[in-house]
Design a protein around this motif. Structure first.
Motif, PDB file in Angstrom:
ATOM      1  N   LEU A   7       0.813  -1.217   0.000  1.00 32.40           N
ATOM      2  CA  LEU A   7       0.000   0.000   0.000  1.00 32.40           C
ATOM      3  C   LEU A   7       0.846   1.266   0.000  1.00 32.40           C
ATOM      4  N   LEU A   8       0.340   2.283  -0.684  1.00 30.79           N
ATOM      5  CA  LEU A   8       0.960   3.602  -0.652  1.00 30.79           C
ATOM      6  C   LEU A   8       0.842   4.194   0.755  1.00 30.79           C
ATOM      7  N   THR A   9       1.862   4.900   1.174  1.00 32.35           N
ATOM      8  CA  THR A   9       1.827   5.546   2.492  1.00 32.35           C
ATOM      9  C   THR A   9       0.714   6.581   2.554  1.00 32.35           C
ATOM     10  N   GLU A  10       0.442   7.231   1.414  1.00 34.77           N
ATOM     11  CA  GLU A  10      -0.529   8.330   1.383  1.00 34.77           C
ATOM     12  C   GLU A  10      -1.969   7.887   1.665  1.00 34.77           C
ATOM     13  N   VAL A  11      -2.267   6.605   1.518  1.00 38.87           N
ATOM     14  CA  VAL A  11      -3.652   6.158   1.686  1.00 38.87           C
ATOM     15  C   VAL A  11      -3.918   5.565   3.067  1.00 38.87           C
ATOM     16  N   LYS A  12      -2.879   5.473   3.898  1.00 41.02           N
ATOM     17  CA  LYS A  12      -3.033   4.828   5.202  1.00 41.02           C
ATOM     18  C   LYS A  12      -3.222   5.850   6.322  1.00 41.02           C
ATOM     19  N   ASN A  13      -3.854   5.364   7.399  1.00 41.12           N
ATOM     20  CA  ASN A  13      -4.003   6.149   8.619  1.00 41.12           C
ATOM     21  C   ASN A  13      -4.732   7.471   8.389  1.00 41.12           C
ATOM     22  N   ARG A  14      -5.860   7.407   7.708  1.00 42.91           N
ATOM     23  CA  ARG A  14      -6.652   8.611   7.440  1.00 42.91           C
ATOM     24  C   ARG A  14      -7.678   8.826   8.549  1.00 42.91           C
ATOM     25  N   SER A  15      -8.285  10.003   8.551  1.00 45.27           N
ATOM     26  CA  SER A  15      -9.143  10.422   9.668  1.00 45.27           C
ATOM     27  C   SER A  15     -10.384   9.557   9.860  1.00 45.27           C
ATOM     28  N   TYR A  16     -10.894   8.961   8.786  1.00 46.14           N
ATOM     29  CA  TYR A  16     -12.110   8.160   8.925  1.00 46.14           C
ATOM     30  C   TYR A  16     -11.853   6.836   9.641  1.00 46.14           C
ATOM     31  N   ASP A  17     -10.572   6.386   9.656  1.00 47.85           N
ATOM     32  CA  ASP A  17     -10.212   5.145  10.341  1.00 47.85           C
ATOM     33  C   ASP A  17      -8.741   5.202  10.737  1.00 47.85           C
ATOM     34  N   PRO A  18      -8.406   5.944  11.807  1.00 47.91           N
ATOM     35  CA  PRO A  18      -7.004   6.057  12.235  1.00 47.91           C
ATOM     36  C   PRO A  18      -6.394   4.690  12.514  1.00 47.91           C
ATOM     37  N   PRO A  49      -3.810  12.077  -7.286  1.00 50.55           N
ATOM     38  CA  PRO A  49      -4.584  12.943  -6.382  1.00 50.55           C
ATOM     39  C   PRO A  49      -3.700  13.979  -5.688  1.00 50.55           C
ATOM     40  N   ASP A  50      -4.246  15.160  -5.538  1.00 50.66           N
ATOM     41  CA  ASP A  50      -3.535  16.260  -4.886  1.00 50.66           C
ATOM     42  C   ASP A  50      -3.625  16.070  -3.363  1.00 50.66           C
ATOM     43  N   ILE A  51      -2.508  15.712  -2.736  1.00 51.39           N
ATOM     44  CA  ILE A  51      -2.500  15.517  -1.283  1.00 51.39           C
ATOM     45  C   ILE A  51      -1.710  16.609  -0.567  1.00 51.39           C
ATOM     46  N   ASP A  52      -1.184  17.574  -1.346  1.00 52.36           N
ATOM     47  CA  ASP A  52      -0.346  18.622  -0.753  1.00 52.36           C
ATOM     48  C   ASP A  52      -1.143  19.829  -0.289  1.00 52.36           C
ATOM     49  N   ASN A  53      -2.349  20.012  -0.823  1.00 48.42           N
ATOM     50  CA  ASN A  53      -3.147  21.177  -0.455  1.00 48.42           C
ATOM     51  C   ASN A  53      -3.736  20.978   0.944  1.00 48.42           C
ATOM     52  N   PRO A  54      -3.374  21.827   1.912  1.00 49.37           N
ATOM     53  CA  PRO A  54      -3.890  21.662   3.285  1.00 49.37           C
ATOM     54  C   PRO A  54      -5.389  21.908   3.395  1.00 49.37           C
ATOM     55  N   ASP A  55      -5.985  22.521   2.367  1.00 52.70           N
ATOM     56  CA  ASP A  55      -7.422  22.795   2.407  1.00 52.70           C
ATOM     57  C   ASP A  55      -8.265  21.632   1.870  1.00 52.70           C
ATOM     58  N   GLU A 107      -6.551  -0.773 -14.214  1.00 59.75           N
ATOM     59  CA  GLU A 107      -6.645  -0.648 -15.677  1.00 59.75           C
ATOM     60  C   GLU A 107      -8.096  -0.786 -16.132  1.00 59.75           C
ATOM     61  N   GLU A 108      -8.838  -1.685 -15.506  1.00 58.35           N
ATOM     62  CA  GLU A 108     -10.227  -1.927 -15.888  1.00 58.35           C
ATOM     63  C   GLU A 108     -11.132  -0.786 -15.447  1.00 58.35           C
ATOM     64  N   VAL A 109     -10.962  -0.320 -14.213  1.00 57.62           N
ATOM     65  CA  VAL A 109     -11.875   0.672 -13.634  1.00 57.62           C
ATOM     66  C   VAL A 109     -11.443   2.094 -13.965  1.00 57.62           C
ATOM     67  N   GLY A 110     -10.136   2.357 -13.960  1.00 55.37           N
ATOM     68  CA  GLY A 110      -9.649   3.693 -14.290  1.00 55.37           C
ATOM     69  C   GLY A 110      -9.395   4.586 -13.091  1.00 55.37           C
ATOM     70  N   TYR A 111      -9.761   4.125 -11.893  1.00 52.94           N
ATOM     71  CA  TYR A 111      -9.545   4.933 -10.693  1.00 52.94           C
ATOM     72  C   TYR A 111      -8.144   4.674 -10.133  1.00 52.94           C
ATOM     73  N   THR A 112      -7.673   5.592  -9.296  1.00 52.98           N
ATOM     74  CA  THR A 112      -6.306   5.547  -8.781  1.00 52.98           C
ATOM     75  C   THR A 112      -6.128   4.413  -7.787  1.00 52.98           C
ATOM     76  N   SER A 113      -5.142   3.563  -8.042  1.00 52.61           N
ATOM     77  CA  SER A 113      -4.894   2.412  -7.192  1.00 52.61           C
ATOM     78  C   SER A 113      -4.228   2.831  -5.883  1.00 52.61           C
ATOM     79  N   SER A 114      -4.508   2.070  -4.827  1.00 55.16           N
ATOM     80  CA  SER A 114      -3.863   2.312  -3.532  1.00 55.16           C
ATOM     81  C   SER A 114      -2.593   1.478  -3.392  1.00 55.16           C
TER      82      SER A 114
END
Length: 615
Positions: free
Chosen positions: A375-386, A584-590, A556-563
């Motif tokens: 898994l990418l580091t960017e997709v782990k430990n998010r606010s909805y499920d720390p 996905p833009d993960i740098d914008n603090p807003d 490849e089949e769905v077209g969405y960004t893989s984790s």
């Protein structure tokens, strides 16, 4: 004067026929289109009919639709005819009471009937599937048969049956040889009505089906999530089937009249045998899923997985995957709270937060998911499920603006979300038909959090959207925006990043950006329900989906960004190279993640959104 009226009448009838049949004609024409487009005909081809014949899900759906329709038609016709005859012999008070009760399901909205039947089956402990769908179809078809047959029965001489019995006929003979032939027109009308309603039903079937049992309507509905031209081919075949049934229903009675005596009895026997075979096939199909040793029930959004991966998983782990799809997170929650059981769900961030709060989920055992290291580091430990205690990331992305580079100037992009209120692009805009995404845009444009609960800010966002509607005349669209933007019908559209990636790959004149004011950074993830029956198999499934090859095939089949990092890297260097929406833009603090809304706040947003779209 009469001549003028005659010309007007013919013109009016011609307009009505065009209005009714032009969409059907267009559907059939585009079923032979050589390209994926649902709006531009590029050449004649049988490509989509070929793909349809090799689509196992569609073949199963056709089987379910036909057998359910045949069985429901036969059973409801028998029940409805007997009931209509019985009503004609009842007292007036009883007759009027039962007729009024019979009208209730006809007048009820389908959604009310559907939810009622779903709750009934859940409370009785029925396993959702073929049997529950069949019972539901019988329940909603029978009142229509009664309505068709009863007027014919009422017009009969009430002494006919008595006269037949006085002449030596038994009650059964009086019914079959005297009454039924006299009311056959009403019976055939009921048969046609019951068959077409059952074959075409979606709403009731959607709520009472389960365990991988889907009819054609459910499959077609799921296909509409992304561009899938096999819809046209399937629709053309369905139209042809319905036409054959209607024509046959009109002429079969006349043909039977020509073949009297032994030939007539042979026809009846043949029909009886066919119905019996259909019943047997239905019972076999009903038990197919239950016969598996290990069965994993997966519930995901429509058109959101490479279905070939399911077959590979079944072979590798010697199991059966029952795969079902939902329209929205809310639809998924409705079925889950209604008693439907699943093993693995793939909901969105805010819904995962709600499911955790309401204790629908169980902890993940990450020791059973060794591919979690991918898994990418960017997709782990998010606010909805720390800490990702309950969820494993699946796809992720943003909501942004898709624009035509030849129409929208770079200077105007500096306006951010206010670009969607620039009068220069009036009538040239698709807004996503979603209250949460639309209010997110307005709140971000005003500098507020998209998760605000302050009434003043919500009202200000409401006014922003009202002003936009009045100024820009936007079209509020759903997944149909994909084909429309590929075809270049508008210059601007609010879309999810995964859809933008696919659209841009098909139409390089388009590009995607997320405004500096911030946007929705969303995550969908795999979770295991608390009442999962196959916990170990569920973990194996999640681990399988995180495999490098599986993840690449899926994205490849769905077209969405893989984790998964390897799939993510390969896509940005290959298929989607240079397409910014895949990153996905993960740098914008807003940027924010949607949080769970309490019922009162959700209701407030829903009421305001209704007002926006009502005018």
């Amino acid at each position: 004067m009469k001549r003028k009226n005659g010309i007007f009448s013919r013109f009016y009838i011609a307009l009505c026929l065009i209005f009714f049949y032009l969409p059907i004609l267009v559907t059939m024409i585009f079923s032979f289109n050589s390209s994926k487009s649902l709006t531009k005909f590029t050449g004649f081809s049988l490509r989509w009919y070929g793909e349809l014949l090799h689509n196992g899900e569609v073949i199963k759906a056709v089987y379910v639709s036909l057998t359910i329709a045949i069985l429901a038609t036969v059973i409801s016709t028998v029940l409805g005819t007997i009931t209509a005859i019985g009503l004609s012999k009842s007292r007036k008070v009883v007759k009027e009471l039962l007729l009024n009760i019979n009208n209730l399901p006809i007048l009820n909205p389908d959604i009310v009937t559907a939810i009622g039947l779903m709750l009934l089956f859940s409370s009785l402990g029925f396993r959702k599937g073929y049997l529950t769908m069949l019972l539901a179809h019988i329940a909603f078809c029978t009142p229509y048969v009664i309505t068709s047959v009863y007027p014919k029965v009422r017009s009969l001489d009430p002494n006919l049956a008595n006269a037949a019995m006085d002449l030596g006929a038994t009650p059964a003979q009086a019914l079959i040889k005297v009454i039924v032939p006299m009311i056959k027109d009403g019976i055939f009308a009921g048969v046609l009505l019951a068959f077409t309603m059952s074959f075409d039903d979606f709403v009731i079937s959607y709520f009472v089906s389960g365990n991988g049992v889907k009819n054609i309507s459910i499959v077609v509905y799921n296909m509409t999530k992304r561009i899938n031209p096999t819809i046209n081919a399937l629709s053309a075949i369905v139209i042809a089937v319905i036409a054959v049934v209607l024509i046959g229903g009109r002429h079969i009675p006349k043909l039977l009249e020509k073949f009297q005596g032994k030939r007539s009895r042979k026809v009846v026997r043949l029909v009886t045998v066919l119905v019996a075979l259909a019943l047997f096939a239905g019972l076999v199909r009903m038990g197919q899923t239950a016969g598996g040793t290990h069965v994993l029930k997966v519930y995901n959004a429509g058109e959101y997985m490479d279905l070939e991966l399911l077959q590979e998983f079944e072979k590798e782990y010697n199991c059966t995957v029952v795969y079902e799809t939902f329209e929205s997170n809310e639809m998924m929650y409705t079925k889950l709270s209604g008693g439907e059981s699943y093993d693995v769900l793939i909901p969105s961030d805010y819904m995962i937060e709600r499911l955790i709060k309401e204790e629908y989920l169980q902890y993940l055992d990450w020791d059973l998911i060794p591919n979690g290291k991918n898994l990418l580091t960017e997709v782990k430990n998010r606010s909805y499920d720390p800490g990702n205690r309950y969820s494993c990331p699946y796809f992720w992305g943003t909501v942004g603006i898709l624009y035509n580079k030849n129409v929208v100037s770079k200077e105007d992009l500096q306006e951010g979300w206010e670009l969607l209120r620039n009068p220069k692009y009036k009538g040239n805009l698709y807004m996503y038909d979603s209250e949460r995404d639309s209010f997110m845009i307005a709140l971000k444009a005003l500098g507020y959090s998209m998760n605000t609960t302050e009434d003043a800010q919500i009202q200000e966002a409401f006014q922003w959207l009202i002003d936009q509607r009045n100024t820009m005349e936007p079209i509020y669209a759903g997944d149909d925006v994909i084909d429309n933007m590929i075809s270049g019908n508008k210059a601007l559209a609010v879309v999810y990043s995964g859809d933008a990636s696919y659209i841009i790959s098909e139409n390089p004149e388009l590009d995607y950006f997320t405004p500096d004011q911030g946007t929705n950074l969303w995550y969908d993830a795999m979770v295991i329900t608390k009442d999962c029956n196959e916990v170990e198999l569920a973990h194996q499934f999640i681990n399988f989906m995180l495999d490098d090859e599986s993840a690449l095939s899926n994205t490849e089949e769905v077209g969405y960004t893989s984790s998964v990092k390897s799939a993510y890297d390969e896509m940005i260097q290959g298929t989607y190279e240079g397409i910014s929406s895949y990153i996905p833009d993960i740098d914008n603090p807003d940027n924010e993640i949607f949080r769970y809304q309490k019922p009162k706040i959700k209701q407030k947003y829903a009421e305001l959104w209704t007002k926006i779209k009502a005018e």
